[in-house]
Scaffold this motif. Structure first.
Motif, PDB file in Angstrom:
ATOM      1  N   VAL A  37      50.651  52.141  42.502  1.00 57.01           N
ATOM      2  CA  VAL A  37      49.228  52.577  42.895  1.00 57.01           C
ATOM      3  C   VAL A  37      48.027  51.818  42.858  1.00 57.01           C
ATOM      4  N   SER A  38      47.270  51.365  43.872  1.00 57.01           N
ATOM      5  CA  SER A  38      46.187  50.274  43.862  1.00 57.01           C
ATOM      6  C   SER A  38      44.895  51.315  43.948  1.00 57.01           C
ATOM      7  N   SER A  39      43.908  50.625  43.441  1.00 57.96           N
ATOM      8  CA  SER A  39      42.541  51.163  43.168  1.00 57.96           C
ATOM      9  C   SER A  39      41.334  50.567  43.318  1.00 57.96           C
ATOM     10  N   TRP A  40      40.382  51.072  43.771  1.00 54.04           N
ATOM     11  CA  TRP A  40      39.055  50.238  43.636  1.00 54.04           C
ATOM     12  C   TRP A  40      38.493  49.809  42.154  1.00 54.04           C
ATOM     13  N   ASP A  41      39.284  50.571  41.394  1.00 51.89           N
ATOM     14  CA  ASP A  41      38.683  49.944  39.793  1.00 51.89           C
ATOM     15  C   ASP A  41      39.120  48.676  39.373  1.00 51.89           C
ATOM     16  N   GLY A  42      39.850  47.888  40.278  1.00 48.13           N
ATOM     17  CA  GLY A  42      40.285  46.686  40.075  1.00 48.13           C
ATOM     18  C   GLY A  42      41.565  46.822  39.410  1.00 48.13           C
ATOM     19  N   LYS A  43      42.352  47.759  39.358  1.00 49.24           N
ATOM     20  CA  LYS A  43      43.663  47.686  38.849  1.00 49.24           C
ATOM     21  C   LYS A  43      44.980  48.298  39.744  1.00 49.24           C
ATOM     22  N   VAL A  44      46.068  47.651  39.614  1.00 49.05           N
ATOM     23  CA  VAL A  44      47.391  48.190  39.969  1.00 49.05           C
ATOM     24  C   VAL A  44      48.400  48.603  39.020  1.00 49.05           C
ATOM     25  N   ARG A  45      48.525  49.991  39.306  1.00 46.22           N
ATOM     26  CA  ARG A  45      49.277  50.795  37.939  1.00 46.22           C
ATOM     27  C   ARG A  45      50.680  51.134  38.579  1.00 46.22           C
ATOM     28  N   LEU A  46      51.763  50.977  37.652  1.00 49.04           N
ATOM     29  CA  LEU A  46      53.257  51.374  37.820  1.00 49.04           C
ATOM     30  C   LEU A  46      53.221  52.927  37.159  1.00 49.04           C
ATOM     31  N   PHE A  47      53.832  53.716  37.891  1.00 46.56           N
ATOM     32  CA  PHE A  47      54.006  55.078  37.308  1.00 46.56           C
ATOM     33  C   PHE A  47      55.394  55.343  37.478  1.00 46.56           C
ATOM     34  N   ASP A  48      55.880  56.403  36.604  1.00 48.07           N
ATOM     35  CA  ASP A  48      57.192  56.763  36.471  1.00 48.07           C
ATOM     36  C   ASP A  48      56.805  58.361  37.008  1.00 48.07           C
ATOM     37  N   THR A  49      57.471  58.709  38.032  1.00 46.94           N
ATOM     38  CA  THR A  49      57.273  59.984  38.908  1.00 46.94           C
ATOM     39  C   THR A  49      58.179  60.963  38.359  1.00 46.94           C
ATOM     40  N   LYS A  64      36.025  35.439  40.160  1.00 48.84           N
ATOM     41  CA  LYS A  64      35.490  34.425  39.368  1.00 48.84           C
ATOM     42  C   LYS A  64      34.649  34.931  38.371  1.00 48.84           C
ATOM     43  N   ASP A  65      33.767  35.891  38.639  1.00 43.05           N
ATOM     44  CA  ASP A  65      32.589  36.349  37.449  1.00 43.05           C
ATOM     45  C   ASP A  65      33.464  37.326  36.401  1.00 43.05           C
ATOM     46  N   ASN A  66      34.751  37.430  36.471  1.00 42.60           N
ATOM     47  CA  ASN A  66      35.661  38.302  35.715  1.00 42.60           C
ATOM     48  C   ASN A  66      35.229  39.701  35.911  1.00 42.60           C
ATOM     49  N   SER A  67      34.819  40.098  36.715  1.00 36.28           N
ATOM     50  CA  SER A  67      34.455  41.493  37.060  1.00 36.28           C
ATOM     51  C   SER A  67      35.484  42.098  37.784  1.00 36.28           C
ATOM     52  N   ASP A  68      35.985  43.326  37.427  1.00 37.49           N
ATOM     53  CA  ASP A  68      37.029  43.926  38.196  1.00 37.49           C
ATOM     54  C   ASP A  68      36.720  44.191  39.799  1.00 37.49           C
ATOM     55  N   LYS A  69      37.687  43.494  40.471  1.00 33.70           N
ATOM     56  CA  LYS A  69      37.364  43.813  42.225  1.00 33.70           C
ATOM     57  C   LYS A  69      38.191  44.751  42.592  1.00 33.70           C
ATOM     58  N   PRO A  70      37.837  45.614  43.468  1.00 30.59           N
ATOM     59  CA  PRO A  70      38.567  46.537  44.123  1.00 30.59           C
ATOM     60  C   PRO A  70      39.986  46.162  44.772  1.00 30.59           C
ATOM     61  N   VAL A  71      40.826  46.666  44.499  1.00 26.21           N
ATOM     62  CA  VAL A  71      42.344  46.456  45.125  1.00 26.21           C
ATOM     63  C   VAL A  71      42.502  47.445  46.230  1.00 26.21           C
ATOM     64  N   LEU A  72      42.650  46.551  47.515  1.00 24.85           N
ATOM     65  CA  LEU A  72      42.404  47.346  48.663  1.00 24.85           C
ATOM     66  C   LEU A  72      44.312  47.564  48.993  1.00 24.85           C
ATOM     67  N   ASP A  73      45.216  47.110  48.575  1.00 26.50           N
ATOM     68  CA  ASP A  73      46.679  47.282  48.991  1.00 26.50           C
ATOM     69  C   ASP A  73      47.451  46.636  47.726  1.00 26.50           C
ATOM     70  N   CYS A  74      48.696  47.138  47.835  1.00 27.94           N
ATOM     71  CA  CYS A  74      49.564  46.712  46.874  1.00 27.94           C
ATOM     72  C   CYS A  74      50.957  46.971  47.446  1.00 27.94           C
ATOM     73  N   THR A  75      52.025  46.252  47.116  1.00 29.79           N
ATOM     74  CA  THR A  75      53.456  46.361  47.641  1.00 29.79           C
ATOM     75  C   THR A  75      54.325  45.819  46.549  1.00 29.79           C
ATOM     76  N   PHE A  76      55.521  46.492  46.438  1.00 28.10           N
ATOM     77  CA  PHE A  76      56.779  45.775  45.661  1.00 28.10           C
ATOM     78  C   PHE A  76      57.186  44.623  46.384  1.00 28.10           C
ATOM     79  N   LEU A  77      57.780  43.693  45.547  1.00 23.34           N
ATOM     80  CA  LEU A  77      58.619  42.641  46.128  1.00 23.34           C
ATOM     81  C   LEU A  77      59.827  42.852  46.337  1.00 23.34           C
ATOM     82  N   ARG A  78      60.814  41.630  46.138  1.00 16.96           N
ATOM     83  CA  ARG A  78      62.242  41.858  46.174  1.00 16.96           C
ATOM     84  C   ARG A  78      62.791  42.752  44.861  1.00 16.96           C
TER      85      ARG A  78
END
Length: 340
Positions: A37-49, A64-78
């Protein structure tokens, strides 16, 4: 209508992001219960469903300013523990949840709107508001090629043998992974308004795209004129209010991995299942409190993850609607095409 089914269950994941949810993605396997799950709070979370339905890991993306930047997308890799993400920081960040280690592979010249993994060649594909699609070697962690697609990238998808990009000019492009220097085809969408989401059919012969104007197109990749005559678009995610029609954006499309039917999630707070070949709706899941921002089916097709998260069509609200991550078990009658 919603067919009754004994198998139907719906659960909320504990501790969803308080800020807008930009993407939910089920693991491609072998652990089908993991949800990214990605969110505008600057985090990507992994949940057990399934077991505890709780958080298993978390990644913070800072600028660069160390502030959390909104994450717009995320994906699993291999591997299930490795993920990639992008957002307003413009960086492509890879994270290994098992090793708790993050690496910045590189960046776009503007915010990263989409990231998508192409498994057969181990490629990460990213699309940005800099009008570029970049291809990354997911083992080595560097960009192998970049293509200018002429408009901001609003949607990306991959199948077993194709890569799709949709841009702000309402163009849909298909790439052959064997030649990434230019698109195999470029087509102006049948949709007349901005594309919000696009997904390749499971057989790669076409795509479905959703627009901000409550409409979905069903389009064929083939240039054969007789086949092109079969493309169509239909209205959805609309409602009546005081005799006027209220139109809501289609925010997300997800294909069922077994039956090839597809779900749409709209800003009207409903999810609909469709049979694209038969041109009919199979069922509707109404009643969510606010917009559906993202959808994804589990790899075995038994569950759908639904991000219930306001998408700001009506500006700021006070109070803001709560976010939810809902995992729903789907009955076969809801997802299987009806006999024609």
């Amino acid at each position: 209508t919603q067919p009754p089914t004994a198998a139907m269950t719906q659960v909320d994941i504990e501790g969803p992001p308080a800020d807008h949810i930009s993407r939910v993605r089920f693991s491609p396997g072998p652990d089908l219960t993991q949800l990214l799950v990605s969110s505008w709070d600057g985090k990507v979370r992994l949940f057990d469903t399934e077991r505890e339905r709780k958080l298993r890991g978390e990644l913070s993306i800072s600028g660069k300013d160390n502030s959390d930047k909104p994450v717009l997308d995320c994906t699993f890799l291999r591997e299930n523990s490795k993920v990639a993400a992008g957002g307003l920081s413009a960086e492509i960040v890879c994270h290994d949840f098992a090793a708790e280690k993050s690496t910045v592979w590189g960046k776009h010249e503007g915010p990263v709107k989409c990231v998508q993994y192409f498994g057969p060649r181990g490629l990460l594909v990213s699309g940005g508001w800099d009008k570029k699609v970049k291809f990354w070697d997911s083992k080595a962690g560097f960009s192998t090629s970049t293509v200018d697609v002429g408009g901001k990238v609003y949607a990306l998808d991959t199948s077993n043998d194709m890569i799709l990009a949709a841009n702000s000019l309402r163009q849909v492009m298909m790439f052959d992974p064997r030649n990434l220097s230019k698109p195999l085809l470029t087509r102006t969408s049948a949709l007349k308004y901005q594309i919000r989401c696009a997904k390749i059919w499971p057989d790669s012969k076409g795509w479905a795209a959703g627009s901000v104007e409550g409409r979905v197109s069903w389009e064929f990749a083939s240039e054969d004129l007789e086949i092109q005559k079969q493309k169509y678009a239909f209205k959805c995610h609309r409602s009546k209010k005081d005799e006027a029609e209220v139109v809501f954006p289609v925010n997300s499309i997800a294909f069922h991995p077994i039956f090839g039917t597809f779900a749409t999630g709209g800003a009207d707070g409903s999810v609909s299942m469709w049979d694209g070949l038969a041109r009919r709706r199979l069922c509707q899941i109404p009643g969510f409190e606010t917009s559906i921002s993202s959808l994804d089916f589990s790899r075995d097709g038994t569950k759908i993850a639904i991000a219930v998260s306001y998408t700001f069509e009506e500006g700021e609200k006070d109070p803001m609607p709560d976010t939810r991550i809902v995992v729903r078990t789907m009955g076969e009658a809801e997802v299987k095409p009806k006999a024609r």
